[in-house]
Write a protein that holds these residues in place. Sequence first.
Motif, PDB file in Angstrom:
ATOM      1  N   GLU A 340       0.831  -1.216   0.000  1.00  0.00           N
ATOM      2  CA  GLU A 340       0.000   0.000   0.000  1.00  0.00           C
ATOM      3  C   GLU A 340       0.860   1.258   0.000  1.00  0.00           C
ATOM      4  OE1 GLU A 340      -2.761  -0.030   3.236  1.00  0.00           O
ATOM      5  OE2 GLU A 340      -4.204  -1.252   2.103  1.00  0.00           O
ATOM      6  N   THR A 341       1.904   1.268   0.830  1.00  0.00           N
ATOM      7  CA  THR A 341       2.770   2.457   0.879  1.00  0.00           C
ATOM      8  C   THR A 341       3.385   2.687  -0.496  1.00  0.00           C
ATOM      9  OG1 THR A 341       3.295   1.924   3.155  1.00  0.00           O
ATOM     10  CG2 THR A 341       4.737   3.518   2.082  1.00  0.00           C
ATOM     11  N   SER A 342       3.878   1.606  -1.114  1.00  0.00           N
ATOM     12  CA  SER A 342       4.530   1.749  -2.424  1.00  0.00           C
ATOM     13  C   SER A 342       3.527   2.231  -3.466  1.00  0.00           C
ATOM     14  CB  SER A 342       5.120   0.413  -2.870  1.00  0.00           C
ATOM     15  OG  SER A 342       5.977  -0.101  -1.889  1.00  0.00           O
ATOM     16  N   LEU A 343       2.312   1.684  -3.444  1.00  0.00           N
ATOM     17  CA  LEU A 343       1.313   2.091  -4.444  1.00  0.00           C
ATOM     18  C   LEU A 343       0.956   3.563  -4.282  1.00  0.00           C
ATOM     19  CD1 LEU A 343      -0.998  -1.066  -4.395  1.00  0.00           C
ATOM     20  CD2 LEU A 343       0.546  -0.364  -6.251  1.00  0.00           C
ATOM     21  N   SER A 344       0.885   4.000  -3.040  1.00  0.00           N
ATOM     22  CA  SER A 344       0.586   5.413  -2.793  1.00  0.00           C
ATOM     23  C   SER A 344       1.725   6.302  -3.325  1.00  0.00           C
ATOM     24  CB  SER A 344       0.366   5.587  -1.291  1.00  0.00           C
ATOM     25  OG  SER A 344       0.569   6.884  -0.906  1.00  0.00           O
ATOM     26  N   ARG A 345       2.960   5.853  -3.119  1.00  0.00           N
ATOM     27  CA  ARG A 345       4.121   6.621  -3.641  1.00  0.00           C
ATOM     28  C   ARG A 345       4.107   6.655  -5.163  1.00  0.00           C
ATOM     29  NH1 ARG A 345       5.333   8.470   1.156  1.00  0.00           N
ATOM     30  NH2 ARG A 345       6.501   7.127   2.540  1.00  0.00           N
ATOM     31  N   ILE A 346       3.753   5.522  -5.775  1.00  0.00           N
ATOM     32  CA  ILE A 346       3.701   5.463  -7.248  1.00  0.00           C
ATOM     33  C   ILE A 346       2.639   6.435  -7.756  1.00  0.00           C
ATOM     34  CG2 ILE A 346       3.035   3.993  -9.204  1.00  0.00           C
ATOM     35  CD1 ILE A 346       4.217   1.617  -7.541  1.00  0.00           C
ATOM     36  N   ALA A 347       1.457   6.410  -7.113  1.00  0.00           N
ATOM     37  CA  ALA A 347       0.358   7.278  -7.559  1.00  0.00           C
ATOM     38  C   ALA A 347       0.786   8.746  -7.505  1.00  0.00           C
ATOM     39  CB  ALA A 347      -0.873   7.043  -6.701  1.00  0.00           C
ATOM     40  N   ARG A 348       1.581   9.095  -6.503  1.00  0.00           N
ATOM     41  CA  ARG A 348       2.051  10.489  -6.416  1.00  0.00           C
ATOM     42  C   ARG A 348       3.156  10.793  -7.420  1.00  0.00           C
ATOM     43  NH1 ARG A 348       1.745  11.252   0.101  1.00  0.00           N
ATOM     44  NH2 ARG A 348      -0.281  10.233   0.115  1.00  0.00           N
ATOM     45  N   ALA A 349       3.965   9.797  -7.721  1.00  0.00           N
ATOM     46  CA  ALA A 349       5.105  10.034  -8.623  1.00  0.00           C
ATOM     47  C   ALA A 349       4.652  10.217 -10.069  1.00  0.00           C
ATOM     48  CB  ALA A 349       6.091   8.868  -8.527  1.00  0.00           C
ATOM     49  N   VAL A 350       3.504   9.602 -10.415  1.00  0.00           N
ATOM     50  CA  VAL A 350       3.013   9.700 -11.798  1.00  0.00           C
ATOM     51  C   VAL A 350       2.078  10.912 -11.908  1.00  0.00           C
ATOM     52  CG1 VAL A 350       1.643   8.510 -13.561  1.00  0.00           C
ATOM     53  CG2 VAL A 350       3.276   7.230 -12.163  1.00  0.00           C
ATOM     54  N   LYS A 351       2.209  11.662 -13.013  1.00  0.00           N
ATOM     55  CA  LYS A 351       1.394  12.871 -13.210  1.00  0.00           C
ATOM     56  C   LYS A 351      -0.092  12.517 -13.157  1.00  0.00           C
ATOM     57  CE  LYS A 351       5.004  14.775 -16.102  1.00  0.00           C
ATOM     58  NZ  LYS A 351       5.495  14.893 -17.473  1.00  0.00           N
ATOM     59  N   PRO A 352      -0.933  13.459 -12.752  1.00  0.00           N
ATOM     60  CA  PRO A 352      -2.369  13.153 -12.604  1.00  0.00           C
ATOM     61  C   PRO A 352      -3.009  12.624 -13.884  1.00  0.00           C
ATOM     62  CG  PRO A 352      -1.850  15.297 -11.647  1.00  0.00           C
ATOM     63  CD  PRO A 352      -0.593  14.825 -12.307  1.00  0.00           C
ATOM     64  N   ASP A 353      -2.528  13.051 -15.055  1.00  0.00           N
ATOM     65  CA  ASP A 353      -3.124  12.538 -16.300  1.00  0.00           C
ATOM     66  C   ASP A 353      -2.304  11.373 -16.865  1.00  0.00           C
ATOM     67  OD1 ASP A 353      -0.901  13.980 -16.912  1.00  0.00           O
ATOM     68  OD2 ASP A 353      -1.783  15.100 -18.590  1.00  0.00           O
ATOM     69  N   GLY A 354      -1.439  10.795 -16.046  1.00  0.00           N
ATOM     70  CA  GLY A 354      -0.586   9.696 -16.510  1.00  0.00           C
ATOM     71  C   GLY A 354      -1.288   8.347 -16.433  1.00  0.00           C
ATOM     72  N   VAL A 355      -0.579   7.311 -16.889  1.00  0.00           N
ATOM     73  CA  VAL A 355      -1.128   5.941 -16.928  1.00  0.00           C
ATOM     74  C   VAL A 355      -0.276   5.049 -16.022  1.00  0.00           C
ATOM     75  CG1 VAL A 355      -1.729   4.002 -18.450  1.00  0.00           C
ATOM     76  CG2 VAL A 355      -1.697   6.340 -19.360  1.00  0.00           C
ATOM     77  N   ILE A 356      -0.945   4.174 -15.277  1.00  0.00           N
ATOM     78  CA  ILE A 356      -0.208   3.252 -14.386  1.00  0.00           C
ATOM     79  C   ILE A 356      -0.637   1.823 -14.721  1.00  0.00           C
ATOM     80  CG2 ILE A 356       0.222   2.576 -11.986  1.00  0.00           C
ATOM     81  CD1 ILE A 356      -0.428   5.466 -11.176  1.00  0.00           C
ATOM     82  N   GLY A 357       0.317   0.995 -15.129  1.00  0.00           N
ATOM     83  CA  GLY A 357       0.028  -0.411 -15.432  1.00  0.00           C
ATOM     84  C   GLY A 357       0.701  -1.298 -14.394  1.00  0.00           C
ATOM     85  N   ILE A 358      -0.090  -2.142 -13.737  1.00  0.00           N
ATOM     86  CA  ILE A 358       0.470  -2.998 -12.672  1.00  0.00           C
ATOM     87  C   ILE A 358       0.071  -4.452 -12.941  1.00  0.00           C
ATOM     88  CG2 ILE A 358       0.541  -3.423 -10.180  1.00  0.00           C
ATOM     89  CD1 ILE A 358      -0.112  -0.522  -9.736  1.00  0.00           C
ATOM     90  N   VAL A 359       1.067  -5.325 -12.969  1.00  0.00           N
ATOM     91  CA  VAL A 359       0.816  -6.750 -13.192  1.00  0.00           C
ATOM     92  C   VAL A 359       0.840  -7.453 -11.838  1.00  0.00           C
ATOM     93  CG1 VAL A 359       1.665  -8.857 -14.292  1.00  0.00           C
ATOM     94  CG2 VAL A 359       1.852  -6.665 -15.485  1.00  0.00           C
ATOM     95  N   VAL A 360      -0.273  -8.111 -11.495  1.00  0.00           N
ATOM     96  CA  VAL A 360      -0.337  -8.815 -10.208  1.00  0.00           C
ATOM     97  C   VAL A 360      -0.965 -10.193 -10.386  1.00  0.00           C
ATOM     98  CG1 VAL A 360      -0.390  -6.878  -8.599  1.00  0.00           C
ATOM     99  CG2 VAL A 360      -2.509  -7.650  -9.652  1.00  0.00           C
ATOM    100  N   GLN A 361      -0.748 -11.010  -9.389  1.00  0.00           N
ATOM    101  CA  GLN A 361      -1.290 -12.379  -9.432  1.00  0.00           C
ATOM    102  C   GLN A 361      -2.049 -12.656  -8.140  1.00  0.00           C
ATOM    103  OE1 GLN A 361       1.585 -15.480 -10.614  1.00  0.00           O
ATOM    104  NE2 GLN A 361       0.660 -16.747  -9.032  1.00  0.00           N
ATOM    105  N   ASP A 362      -3.196 -13.327  -8.244  1.00  0.00           N
ATOM    106  CA  ASP A 362      -3.892 -13.726  -7.016  1.00  0.00           C
ATOM    107  C   ASP A 362      -3.243 -14.999  -6.469  1.00  0.00           C
ATOM    108  OD1 ASP A 362      -4.789 -15.564  -8.852  1.00  0.00           O
ATOM    109  OD2 ASP A 362      -6.819 -14.775  -8.967  1.00  0.00           O
ATOM    110  N   SER A 363      -3.563 -15.323  -5.224  1.00  0.00           N
ATOM    111  CA  SER A 363      -3.002 -16.534  -4.604  1.00  0.00           C
ATOM    112  C   SER A 363      -3.940 -16.945  -3.463  1.00  0.00           C
ATOM    113  CB  SER A 363      -1.581 -16.261  -4.094  1.00  0.00           C
ATOM    114  OG  SER A 363      -1.573 -15.151  -3.227  1.00  0.00           O
ATOM    115  N   HIS A 364      -3.532 -17.943  -2.704  1.00  0.00           N
ATOM    116  CA  HIS A 364      -4.349 -18.405  -1.577  1.00  0.00           C
ATOM    117  C   HIS A 364      -3.471 -18.618  -0.355  1.00  0.00           C
ATOM    118  CE1 HIS A 364      -7.255 -19.425  -4.701  1.00  0.00           C
ATOM    119  NE2 HIS A 364      -8.158 -19.502  -3.734  1.00  0.00           N
ATOM    120  N   TYR A 365      -4.063 -18.408   0.810  1.00  0.00           N
ATOM    121  CA  TYR A 365      -3.464 -18.934   2.040  1.00  0.00           C
ATOM    122  C   TYR A 365      -4.449 -19.992   2.547  1.00  0.00           C
ATOM    123  CZ  TYR A 365      -1.885 -19.567   6.780  1.00  0.00           C
ATOM    124  OH  TYR A 365      -1.439 -20.141   7.946  1.00  0.00           O
TER     125      TYR A 365
END
Length: 423
Positions: A340-365
Amino acid sequence: MPSAPSPKQSGGERLRDWYPYYAGFPSDFVGDALTRHFPSVNSILDPWNGSGTTTAVAAARGLGAVGLDINPAVTIVARARLTPVSIKESFDPLADEILRAAEIDAPKAFDVEPLARWLGGSSVEMVRRIQRAINTVLVADPDLEADLAADPGGRSSSLPLLATFYYTALFATGRDLLAPFRASNPTWLRYPPTYRHRLNPAPGAITVSFRERVQYLADRLTIASKAGAESPVLRTASAVDLRDENAYDGCFTSPPYATRVDYVRGSLAELSILGASDEQVADLRRRTTGTPTVRGVERKYCELSSSMANDIAIQIQDHVSHGSANYYGPWIRNYFSDLETSLSRIARAVKPDGVIGIVVQDSHYKSIPIDLQTIVTEAMAGEGRVLTCREDYEVRHSFARLNPAARKHLATRTNHESLLVFT
Ligand SMILES: C[S@@+](CC[C@H](N)C(=O)[O-])C[C@H]1O[C@@H](n2cnc3c(N)ncnc32)[C@H](O)[C@@H]1O
């Protein structure tokens, strides 16, 4: 319904487009995503840059690129990828010069030699001779290595580009030498049970492997000329500490997943070549997001902004199975908190009209689903970023499948890797 297989790299290393790094992106996948979702950007950030696929693809297109990774060995691998193809002719003569210098200059001994866990004395000496020769010929600093392992944000970010190339060839040689100690889990390197089980490859075999690895890497370079190679800035730094504001048109990245992959142990061969001590490796594991290390019970109670992340952390914490309350619960909270901290930093680092692409995978515990796609989407929504596109891929070779204990839960399960695009 998702049908295409996961874009993350798997299979033999001859198929890889750069260094064999666990869960690296294929270049084609990044290139295609940039074309479709980032048509008019000039600058791209990847704060979990790994082997540097995003930054290399962006640089090849003449885009400005900034890549971070917390692991100094990985920063070197990612920077080496920016070596221009135009100087390919000089790779073999330079390898000759390095190997000649290696014959002359004796290496300085480490107080505790990390490579001696796996290799006998003459093999270690040959690796250290080549390393010292790289430092002498290309860096003009024979005693560089202690600096590299100890100092995030330091020399690994500012080594001359050619030195990173030969360091990466030496890393690949080290991986070859230590291959018999690899377990079925691709990020694990076993220790021999006793000193007598160490290997003793002949110095001549090590120089042959080094030359082959120079060739292997040279064949995979993609940046045409020096002009393209100058622009990317690659730093050893944590995404958690990213402080840039409105600096990039786009971000294309993939964080560590909630699968406890140990990227640091996975790069133990490379870190050992850099001379990293046990303490340095342990410290790096503590700071690296998603490794199995837990940073202390005080973080067990840290607040999370995604309600789904909070619910999952509570379910895991309260699960009846052994280790849930004292290990897995605190672990997942650490992980979500870093994410969460990193995502918040990324959102601030990218300009408001910019694009953010994030590749993630689901999993289970156990039977608890960890829907990372929704968690990332919630966290980004909290930063004012809207999910505009989601592309799902089926994961056929999940990391969890390597764990026999987990296999019984997996018979009826399919995991998904997703590209999430936010604007
Ligand atoms: C999924 S891999 C990225 C692979 C990359 N896309 C590639 O093509 O090689 C995640 C990376 O995040 C790095 N990492 C883990 N925690 C980090 C942190 N706090 N800050 C920056 N990088 C971190 C790991 O070292 C690993 O290289």
